[in-house]
Design an enzyme around this catalytic site. Sequence first.
Site, mmCIF file in Angstrom:
data_model
loop_
_atom_site.group_PDB
_atom_site.id
_atom_site.type_symbol
_atom_site.label_atom_id
_atom_site.label_comp_id
_atom_site.label_asym_id
_atom_site.label_seq_id
_atom_site.Cartn_x
_atom_site.Cartn_y
_atom_site.Cartn_z
ATOM 1 C CD1 TRP A 104 -2.008 -2.165 2.069
ATOM 2 C CD2 TRP A 104 -2.862 -1.485 0.122
ATOM 3 N NE1 TRP A 104 -2.972 -3.069 1.687
ATOM 4 C CE2 TRP A 104 -3.501 -2.683 0.502
ATOM 5 C CE3 TRP A 104 -3.238 -0.868 -1.077
ATOM 6 C CZ2 TRP A 104 -4.491 -3.278 -0.270
ATOM 7 C CZ3 TRP A 104 -4.223 -1.461 -1.849
ATOM 8 C CH2 TRP A 104 -4.840 -2.656 -1.440
ATOM 9 C CG ASP A 171 -2.958 4.103 4.309
ATOM 10 O OD1 ASP A 171 -3.982 3.907 5.003
ATOM 11 O OD2 ASP A 171 -2.681 3.414 3.298
ATOM 12 C CE LYS A 195 -8.102 -3.389 4.343
ATOM 13 N NZ LYS A 195 -7.216 -2.375 3.795
HETATM 14 C C1 LIG Z 1 -6.669 -1.991 2.400
HETATM 15 C C2 LIG Z 1 -5.682 -0.891 2.460
HETATM 16 C C3 LIG Z 1 -5.659 0.114 1.485
HETATM 17 C C4 LIG Z 1 -6.580 0.111 0.280
HETATM 18 O O1 LIG Z 1 -7.830 0.448 0.684
HETATM 19 P P1 LIG Z 1 -9.031 0.634 -0.375
HETATM 20 O O2 LIG Z 1 -10.081 1.265 0.498
HETATM 21 O O3 LIG Z 1 -9.389 -0.733 -0.855
HETATM 22 O O4 LIG Z 1 -8.582 1.517 -1.461
HETATM 23 C C5 LIG Z 1 -4.754 1.134 1.633
HETATM 24 N N1 LIG Z 1 -3.897 1.172 2.665
HETATM 25 C C6 LIG Z 1 -3.882 0.221 3.613
HETATM 26 C C7 LIG Z 1 -2.916 0.308 4.745
HETATM 27 C C8 LIG Z 1 -4.779 -0.838 3.542
HETATM 28 O O5 LIG Z 1 -4.784 -1.791 4.481
#
Ligand SMILES: *Cc1c(COP(=O)(O)O)cnc(C)c1O
Length: 355
Positions: A104, A171, A195
């Site tokens: 990511w 993030d 998540k």
């Molecule tokens: C799952 C995830 C993403 C991607 O998320 P989407 O909502 O599917 O775009 C980005 N960063 C991290 C750390 C993730 O776990």
Amino acid sequence: MNYKMKKIHNFSAGPAILPKIAIENSIKALKDFYGTGLSLIEVSHRGKEFVEVMDEARKLPLEILGLNNDYETLFLQGGASLQFCMVPYNFLNQKAAYIKTGVWAGNATKEAKLFGEVEVLASSEDKNYSYIPKDYKISADADYFHCTSNNTIYGTQMHSFPDCEIPMFCDMSSDIFSRKIDASKFDLIYAGAQKNMGPAGTTLVIIKKSLLEKITRKIPSMLDYRTHLNKDSMYNTPSVFAVYCSLQVLKWIKEKGIEKIEADNRIKQQTLYNEIDNNEFFYGTAAKDDRSWMNVTFLMKDDKHNEKFLEMCKEAKIIGIKGHRSAGGFRASLYNALELDSVEALVDVMKNFKP
Ligand SMILES: *Cc1c(COP(=O)(O)O)cnc(C)c1O
């Protein structure tokens, strides 16, 4: 015990387990939204009921993270992946600094390169992203520093954050609200809901208002944070269901308290890593100091037993522990809503494993 009655232990990485109460309240609102006699998903988002939902959903993240009104909250669409693009579109004027700690983080870096110079200060790609690099210096002349607090796929987590003179962005998709942090160190935080905060379909963005002065580029309306802030996160139709359900999760977090959530998460991860370290058939893949409390990645010493282990898990109603396709092996996600008895059920299967 009646097989059908046994609890399902959901270790999915995302979309993932949510508190039962959040799902129950969402079902109620799907049937009858605050006594309107109509469903949450068939009334106007401009109506008083939903406006209240959005207002509260925007307030609670700040309250939970202990942030004052220097910050604002948005619920956007497009996932965390769209933030990989929106962040540099709005804030990368000359150069940005990134650390590459997983898939990511790598995707975030890749998007940023479309908007200017990207300095990758450190990467753990050399060891299959199994650790968090710590020896790097954040360039004072970069527009911002971007990091990923928890690497969902590789099972590593930042257990501390660097002191940063320039704006720090993060993030936090897979560990937001899982532990007490000093959120005021950050100028921008984003997290896909699916998540640890809600269903797929909405992304939380927390932004320090003073940052907005730094925007110089012409940006299409939908990708400009100011557009959404000026309209209280209702510039266009929000994902009403995802926001409502996220609000129910946020209420649950607030009621439980972040300290208690952290304490529970500590015990859950200790219980599982302890078994991984002491079991003759398994080993953990992440560097011990950098192990994630949210996504526990592990392998079998002899991978020809993988299928048998997965079969035993299935038998015990343990689901979602197959590792990500780019990491292999196993991954058990221990998000906030997962209870300790689920971890104990997994540990039990590991203890009883015989090839
Ligand atoms: C799952 C995830 C993403 C991607 O998320 P989407 O909502 O599917 O775009 C980005 N960063 C991290 C750390 C993730 O776990």
